[in-house]
Design a protein around this motif. Structure first.
Motif, PDB file in Angstrom:
ATOM      1  N   LEU A   1      79.984  40.990 106.657  1.00  6.52           N
ATOM      2  CA  LEU A   1      80.622  40.677 107.931  1.00  6.52           C
ATOM      3  C   LEU A   1      82.026  40.154 107.663  1.00  6.52           C
ATOM      4  O   LEU A   1      82.455  39.995 106.518  1.00  6.52           O
ATOM      5  CB  LEU A   1      79.791  39.653 108.689  1.00  6.52           C
ATOM      6  CG  LEU A   1      78.330  40.040 108.955  1.00  6.52           C
ATOM      7  CD1 LEU A   1      77.611  38.925 109.707  1.00  6.52           C
ATOM      8  CD2 LEU A   1      78.225  41.348 109.714  1.00  6.52           C
ATOM      9  N   THR A   2      82.754  39.860 108.735  1.00  6.39           N
ATOM     10  CA  THR A   2      84.111  39.328 108.621  1.00  6.39           C
ATOM     11  C   THR A   2      84.281  38.210 109.646  1.00  6.39           C
ATOM     12  O   THR A   2      83.386  37.956 110.455  1.00  6.39           O
ATOM     13  CB  THR A   2      85.152  40.440 108.823  1.00  6.39           C
ATOM     14  OG1 THR A   2      86.450  39.925 108.526  1.00  6.39           O
ATOM     15  CG2 THR A   2      85.127  40.985 110.244  1.00  6.39           C
ATOM     16  N   SER A   3      85.408  37.539 109.624  1.00  6.62           N
ATOM     17  CA  SER A   3      85.649  36.407 110.527  1.00  6.62           C
ATOM     18  C   SER A   3      86.058  36.872 111.925  1.00  6.62           C
ATOM     19  O   SER A   3      86.544  37.985 112.107  1.00  6.62           O
ATOM     20  CB  SER A   3      86.739  35.508 109.951  1.00  6.62           C
ATOM     21  OG  SER A   3      86.309  34.880 108.766  1.00  6.62           O
ATOM     22  N   HIS A   4      85.845  35.972 112.891  1.00 11.89           N
ATOM     23  CA  HIS A   4      86.191  36.233 114.295  1.00 11.89           C
ATOM     24  C   HIS A   4      85.601  37.577 114.721  1.00 11.89           C
ATOM     25  O   HIS A   4      86.307  38.470 115.194  1.00 11.89           O
ATOM     26  CB  HIS A   4      87.704  36.187 114.495  1.00 11.89           C
ATOM     27  CG  HIS A   4      88.320  34.912 114.023  1.00 11.89           C
ATOM     28  ND1 HIS A   4      88.088  33.709 114.634  1.00 11.89           N
ATOM     29  CD2 HIS A   4      89.140  34.655 112.966  1.00 11.89           C
ATOM     30  CE1 HIS A   4      88.742  32.750 113.990  1.00 11.89           C
ATOM     31  NE2 HIS A   4      89.383  33.297 112.976  1.00 11.89           N
ATOM     32  N   PHE A   5      84.301  37.669 114.521  1.00 10.54           N
ATOM     33  CA  PHE A   5      83.627  38.963 114.592  1.00 10.54           C
ATOM     34  C   PHE A   5      82.252  38.801 115.221  1.00 10.54           C
ATOM     35  O   PHE A   5      81.546  37.818 114.956  1.00 10.54           O
ATOM     36  CB  PHE A   5      83.493  39.524 113.178  1.00 10.54           C
ATOM     37  CG  PHE A   5      82.778  40.847 113.078  1.00 10.54           C
ATOM     38  CD1 PHE A   5      83.429  42.038 113.348  1.00 10.54           C
ATOM     39  CD2 PHE A   5      81.448  40.886 112.691  1.00 10.54           C
ATOM     40  CE1 PHE A   5      82.761  43.253 113.235  1.00 10.54           C
ATOM     41  CE2 PHE A   5      80.777  42.095 112.569  1.00 10.54           C
ATOM     42  CZ  PHE A   5      81.434  43.288 112.849  1.00 10.54           C
ATOM     43  N   THR A   6      81.861  39.764 116.043  1.00  6.05           N
ATOM     44  CA  THR A   6      80.525  39.816 116.622  1.00  6.05           C
ATOM     45  C   THR A   6      79.854  41.125 116.240  1.00  6.05           C
ATOM     46  O   THR A   6      80.436  42.202 116.413  1.00  6.05           O
ATOM     47  CB  THR A   6      80.589  39.709 118.157  1.00  6.05           C
ATOM     48  OG1 THR A   6      81.108  38.427 118.521  1.00  6.05           O
ATOM     49  CG2 THR A   6      79.199  39.879 118.779  1.00  6.05           C
TER      50      THR A   6
END
Length: 455
Positions: free
Chosen positions: A88-93
Motif C-alpha cells: 500500500l501507499t500513504s494517503h490511500f484507500t
C-alpha cells in the motif's frame, strides 16, 4: 524547475482520476479521496484465475503520486481478483465493493522472502527470513482499507497443509502487516483463511479496526485474528472473529530481541468483540511481550465456545511487563477457563534467552463477568520467585458445566483480592477487595467517526 516539472507530472497523473467521493468526516485527517481509479483501469481481470499482481503494483505506484493532491482510492469492484502480495501507499484507500474478493496466490514463488522483524530476530515459525505478507506497507500515514464488506481471502489451506507436514523452510506470511505507520483505519471488510496471523499492525500508532469480520477454520494453525505488536493507541471495536488461535493477541517482541527493541504495546481499547476459538483465548496478552504491554482496556466483549477469556501468557526469558490491564463486561458461553494466567509459556527464538529476564505482571483487573457452561473458573500460574501481583477480580458469576472440574481454582505464585466472586476463589486471591478499577477517562484513538465515502 525540476521540482515544478515533477509537480506538474504528478498533477497530470492525478487529473485522469475521477473524484466520486461523497460525504465526509469533518476535521478527520483520514477522509474521502480526491482521486479514484478502479483496478480494471490497470488491466486487471476478476475471473479468479488471471493473475493481477502487476495490475495491483502499477495501480499503487501510480496513485502514490497523488498523495499530496488529496490522496487516492483504488476501487476493487465485484469479482474474484487473484494476485500475489502487494504493498500500500500513504494517503490511500483500498476500497472493496460488495461482491469483491481479493484472492491471494497459492503459488509460493509469488511470495518473496523478507527480513525478520527486529523485535523477533527471526521468523516466528522458522529461523531466518520469512515469506512476505499478502498486503503490506512500511512508514505509511493515512491508510484506509474499507468497502462494502468485500473480502480479502488468503487461501491458506496450502500453507496450513505444508506447515502441518513440516515442509516449510520459512515462516508463513500474514494477511495484512503494516510497519512503522500511523493513522490507519480498517473497517467493513472480511478477512478469510489467512496463511497465519490475519491483521498485524507492528510499530504503529493510531490504528482503528472497526466492523471487521475474520474467519478461519477453528483448527487452522496460528490464524490469530488481530495482533497489535509494539503499537500504541489501537482501537478494536465491533469485530467478529472465528479463529484457530487467539482472536486478539497483544504482543511486543520476543525474548532478548523484544527487550532490546524496547517498544511496548500500550493504550489499547478492545470493545464489542465477538470471538469463537475453541482452542485459544478471546484476548491474549503475549506470549511475545518482551517490550512490555500496558494500559489495555477491554469491555463489553462476548466469547462463545472459546478456551479462555483474557489470558496472560509469559515465562522466564521474556522479560518485559504486563501491567494496568482493565477488563469489564464479559459475556462468556462455554469456556474451559474463565481466568487463565500462564507463567511457564515456552517457545523461545533460540538458545540464548536470558533466564534472569523475568517479566513483571501486575495491576490486572477483571470485573462484571458472567460465564456459563464453564469447566474451570481459574487457572492462575505465576512464576516462582516472580509472582504475578495486584490481581483484582470482582462481580463474577461462573455457572459450571455438567462435567466441570471438582477443583475450580488452581493458583500458584499469584497475589490479589476478590469481591463477589462465585465459585469461591483460591486462597491466594481470597483477600477482600473492592470493585476493580476501570479508567474513567476515555482514550481518544482515531477519528470520532469512520469515513463515510462512496466510490
Amino acid at each position: 524547475m525540476a521540482t515544478t516539472r515533477m509537480l506538474h507530472a504528478a498533477a497530470a497523473v492525478c487529473a485522469v482520476a475521477v473524484a466520486l467521493c461523497a460525504g465526509g468526516i469533518g476535521a478527520s485527517p483520514a477522509g474521502c479521496r480526491k482521486h479514484v481509479k478502479k483496478i480494471t483501469d490497470y488491466g486487471a481481470v476478476g475471473d479468479g484465475t488471471t493473475t493481477n499482481t502487476a495490475a495491483f503494483a502499477k495501480a499503487v505506484a501510480e496513485l502514490s503520486r497523488c498523495a499530496d493532491d488529496g490522496g487516492a482510492a483504488l476501487v476493487v469492484p465485484a469479482g474474484k481478483w487473484l494476485t500475489g502480495p502487494f504493498n500500500l501507499t500513504s494517503h490511500f484507500t483500498l476500497f472493496l465493493d460488495h461482491g469483491a474478493e481479493i484472492l491471494a496466490s497459492q503459488n509460493m514463488e509469488d511470495w518473496p522472502l523478507i527480513a525478520p522483524l527486529p523485535s523477533y530476530g527471526r521468523g516466528r515459525d522458522e529461523p531466518g527470513p520469512r515469506y512476505s505478507n499478502f498486503i503490506a506497507g512500511s512508514n505509511l500515514t493515512d491508510v484506509i482499507i474499507t468497502g462494502n464488506n468485500g473480502t480479502i481471502n488468503g487461501q491458506g489451506q496450502v500453507w496450513w497443509d505444508k506447515y502441518h507436514a513440516k515442509e516449510l523452510t520459512y515462516t508463513r506470511g500474514y494477511l495484512l502487516e503494516l510497519l512503522y505507520s500511523d493513522n490507519i483505519i480498517v473497517s467493513n471488510v472480511t478477512f478469510v483463511d489467512s496463511p497465519s496471523w490475519n491483521l498485524h499492525p507492528t510499530y504503529c500508532t493510531n490504528v482503528t479496526i472497526s466492523g471487521v469480520t475474520i474467519l478461519a477454520p477453528v483448527h487452522s494453525p496460528n490464524t490469530d485474528g488481530i495482533d497489535p505488536d509494539s503499537s500504541s493507541h489501537v482501537k478494536i471495536e465491533d469485530c467478529y472473529i472465528v479463529s484457530g488461535d487467539d482472536c486478539i493477541a497483544v504482543k511486543s517482541g520476543w525474548d532478548q530481541y523484544g527487550i532490546k527493541f524496547n517498544m511496548p504495546s500500550q493504550h489499547i481499547v478492545i470493545r464489542r468483540l465477538t470471538c469463537i476459538s475453541p482452542t485459544s483465548a478471546m484476548i491474549a496478552l503475549g506470549s511475545e511481550m518482551s517490550g512490555g504491554i500496558q494500559d489495555v482496556r477491554a469491555e463489553d466483549n462476548v466469547a462463545i465456545n472459546t478456551e479462555s477469556a483474557v489470558r496472560i501468557k509469559s515465562g522466564v526469558g521474556r522479560g518485559g511487563f504486563v501491567k494496568d490491564v482493565f477488563v469489564r463486561g464479559l459475556s462468556l458461553h462455554t469456556m474451559k477457563w474463565v481466568f487463565w494466567m500462564t507463567g511457564n509459556y515456552g517457545q523461545h527464538p533460540d538458545n540464548s534467552s536470558d533466564p534472569r529476564a523475568l517479566p513483571e505482571v501486575t495491576g490486572i483487573n477483571y470485573s462484571d463477568v458472567f460465564a456459563e457452561n464453564v469447566t474451570m473458573a481459574g487457572r492462575m500460574e505465576g512464576i516462582p520467585n516472580d509472582p504475578y501481583t495486584g490481581i483484582c477480580i470482582s462481580n463474577v458469576t461462573a455457572q459450571l458445566a455438567p462435567d466441570a472440574k471438582k477443583l475450580q481454582w488452581n493458583c500458584t505464585d499469584v497475589k490479589g483480592v476478590t469481591s463477589d466472586v462465585s465459585p469461591k476463589p483460591c486462597p491466594e486471591l481470597r483477600a477482600a477487595g473492592k470493585p476493580c478499577a476501570f479508567p474513567e477517562e476515555e482514550l481518544v484513538i482515531g477519528p470520532p467517526e469512520l469515513p463515510k465515502c462512496t466510490y
